[in-house]
Design a protein around this motif. Sequence first.
Motif, PDB file in Angstrom:
ATOM      1  N   ASP A   1     -48.089  27.773  -8.235  1.00 53.21           N
ATOM      2  CA  ASP A   1     -47.304  26.886  -7.097  1.00 53.21           C
ATOM      3  C   ASP A   1     -46.274  27.352  -6.621  1.00 53.21           C
ATOM      4  OD1 ASP A   1     -49.229  24.940  -7.521  1.00 53.21           O
ATOM      5  OD2 ASP A   1     -47.872  24.034  -9.282  1.00 53.21           O
ATOM      6  N   GLY A   2     -45.707  28.796  -6.779  1.00 58.93           N
ATOM      7  CA  GLY A   2     -44.724  29.455  -6.073  1.00 58.93           C
ATOM      8  C   GLY A   2     -43.442  29.579  -6.937  1.00 58.93           C
ATOM      9  N   GLU A   3     -43.545  29.073  -8.423  1.00 54.00           N
ATOM     10  CA  GLU A   3     -42.223  29.494  -9.018  1.00 54.00           C
ATOM     11  C   GLU A   3     -42.312  30.754  -9.435  1.00 54.00           C
ATOM     12  OE1 GLU A   3     -41.080  26.394 -12.066  1.00 54.00           O
ATOM     13  OE2 GLU A   3     -42.702  25.139 -11.524  1.00 54.00           O
ATOM     14  N   ALA A   4     -40.964  31.351  -9.537  1.00 47.60           N
ATOM     15  CA  ALA A   4     -41.045  32.702 -10.499  1.00 47.60           C
ATOM     16  C   ALA A   4     -40.464  32.954 -11.652  1.00 47.60           C
ATOM     17  CB  ALA A   4     -40.069  33.336  -9.300  1.00 47.60           C
ATOM     18  N   ALA A   5     -41.022  33.397 -12.321  1.00 53.83           N
ATOM     19  CA  ALA A   5     -40.629  33.709 -13.855  1.00 53.83           C
ATOM     20  C   ALA A   5     -39.927  35.059 -14.229  1.00 53.83           C
ATOM     21  CB  ALA A   5     -41.544  33.442 -14.706  1.00 53.83           C
ATOM     22  N   PRO A   6     -38.548  35.125 -14.440  1.00 54.27           N
ATOM     23  CA  PRO A   6     -38.023  36.478 -14.662  1.00 54.27           C
ATOM     24  C   PRO A   6     -38.789  37.288 -15.775  1.00 54.27           C
ATOM     25  CG  PRO A   6     -36.594  34.879 -15.676  1.00 54.27           C
ATOM     26  CD  PRO A   6     -37.727  34.041 -14.902  1.00 54.27           C
ATOM     27  N   ALA A   7     -39.457  36.523 -16.759  1.00 55.92           N
ATOM     28  CA  ALA A   7     -40.070  37.128 -17.787  1.00 55.92           C
ATOM     29  C   ALA A   7     -41.087  36.105 -18.619  1.00 55.92           C
ATOM     30  CB  ALA A   7     -38.894  37.826 -18.776  1.00 55.92           C
ATOM     31  N   LEU A   8     -41.922  36.392 -19.173  1.00 54.41           N
ATOM     32  CA  LEU A   8     -42.823  35.745 -20.145  1.00 54.41           C
ATOM     33  C   LEU A   8     -42.654  35.910 -21.627  1.00 54.41           C
ATOM     34  CD1 LEU A   8     -46.366  35.137 -18.338  1.00 54.41           C
ATOM     35  CD2 LEU A   8     -43.961  33.639 -18.103  1.00 54.41           C
ATOM     36  N   VAL A   9     -42.372  35.172 -22.383  1.00 49.49           N
ATOM     37  CA  VAL A   9     -42.328  35.417 -23.923  1.00 49.49           C
ATOM     38  C   VAL A   9     -43.682  35.073 -24.536  1.00 49.49           C
ATOM     39  CG1 VAL A   9     -41.005  35.159 -26.069  1.00 49.49           C
ATOM     40  CG2 VAL A   9     -39.932  35.237 -23.779  1.00 49.49           C
TER      41      VAL A   9
END
Length: 504
Positions: free
Chosen positions: A61-69
């Motif tokens: 949907d266009g969100e940005a995640a700096p990192a996934l845990v």
Amino acid sequence: MSTTGTDSDAQTAAGLISRSHLGIEPFSLYRADSLTDAASMIASGAWAHAGGIDVAQRLRDGEAAPALVPLCKPGRGSPDGLDLLDEISLGDGVLFIGAAVTHARIETDQLVRAHRPDLADAWRTIGNVRIRSTGTMGGNLMAFDAGYDAAPILAAAGASLIFADADGSQRRCAVADRPRDRLLVGCEIPLAGRIVYDRSLKPVVSVAVGDECVAIGCAYQEVEVLPAGATDPPEVGVALAELPDPIGDAFASAAYRRRMISVLVNRCLQSHIETVGSDEAEETGVSARPTAPASAPSSAEKLRGDTAAPAGRPAKTLPDALAGDAADDSIDIAIRLNGEPFPISAPPSEMLVDTIRTRAGLGGTRVGCDQAVCGACTVLMDDTPTASCSTFAWQTDGREVLTIEASHMAETGAPTADPAATLPIVQWAFAELSAFQCGYCTPGLILTASALLARHRDPDRTTVCDWLDSNICRCTGYLMVIEAVEAAAAALRLESGPAPDETP
């Protein structure tokens, strides 16, 4: 469609316009080594990744995640120190369900079915077979989408949510009060009580009615909880009259939603009365329920022990742990694809469907809705139907992935109860009964049916429909598909006799 600007702009535009996995912004992957470590990362802005269905949707949907845990490591089980997140256990008058427990496991777990069968029944209606096998209770709650199912179910059941803070402490809260920047460890549900859940009008409204409260999903920005339940129906009517106006959107107007809330609440109240009456009538015939060993520590005691910060080592923060360009990161992944080793090095954002189609060159896995709904991208991961459009490649490390091209594996001595062995027979049945036209959806249907027949050699039509109801076919209609699965089941029984009867 043309795009302008930087590559990053184009990727974001693709994500917003087409909701494509190809438009996901790059991110880093951080594997925590303790509950405190994971809690610290999430408090610093990283996203928890449990099943990943909801995370993938947010990224598309266009969100940005700096990192996934990741809260579950590739393969089976949880990272060291995070086993509690994958636990279902009994405590003092409560049932504990960890955040990384899948929907399918809640549906079938012995403790859940023995002590809160109403929850198992409610969870059976969630999503589809692919979403239930991958999606998790915690991921569903931490996505904060008013349309998701776990929130109204648990709110109506009077569950308490347990969150871990970065300093090793914990907090409890109601479902409606859950924080957005904390790690959900699990929930505690009272053993006493009964809920009825109706999601038949999603995405307009969903309703869960418990003994002491009513929870409403889809109709408001957050789950709405009424302070009255099935033990006092007149008070429920008063609380309904005092509800604020629901949202109005493309799915339904506010007025229609208000009317449907009333309809579903009344339907659930009646069902609750009938269910409780039936339970009371059969109470003397109920077998003994499994109990926790007397010496076993409660989940809360385990949580307090596991969240203690390691002596002399501060919790990590997002900037220190994730320095560098996420776009340049790559992960070594050892997949077993159709029975053969298939090692690759891929960025964290690569979806399994791209690994299969682009790297392996296997075109039978298709991209359809790109939202884990239509079934065109279905593969079998450890023999379980999985939406490859919403599964990252790194999630398959050390796991077995089967695509429609795996039919040759039946000739290599695969066990009869293995989907690889049932696959050619299902393919034959589809061809014999003309259960296809354009063929775009057919691989997903065949793989799903093969997984079903590997588990349950003689499914009734209701079970067949339950497994296939989310594999969308625009050409054929579904009767020939159902008949093909039944024909394949009959052929398998003739070939090798009935398989052990397993609950699908």
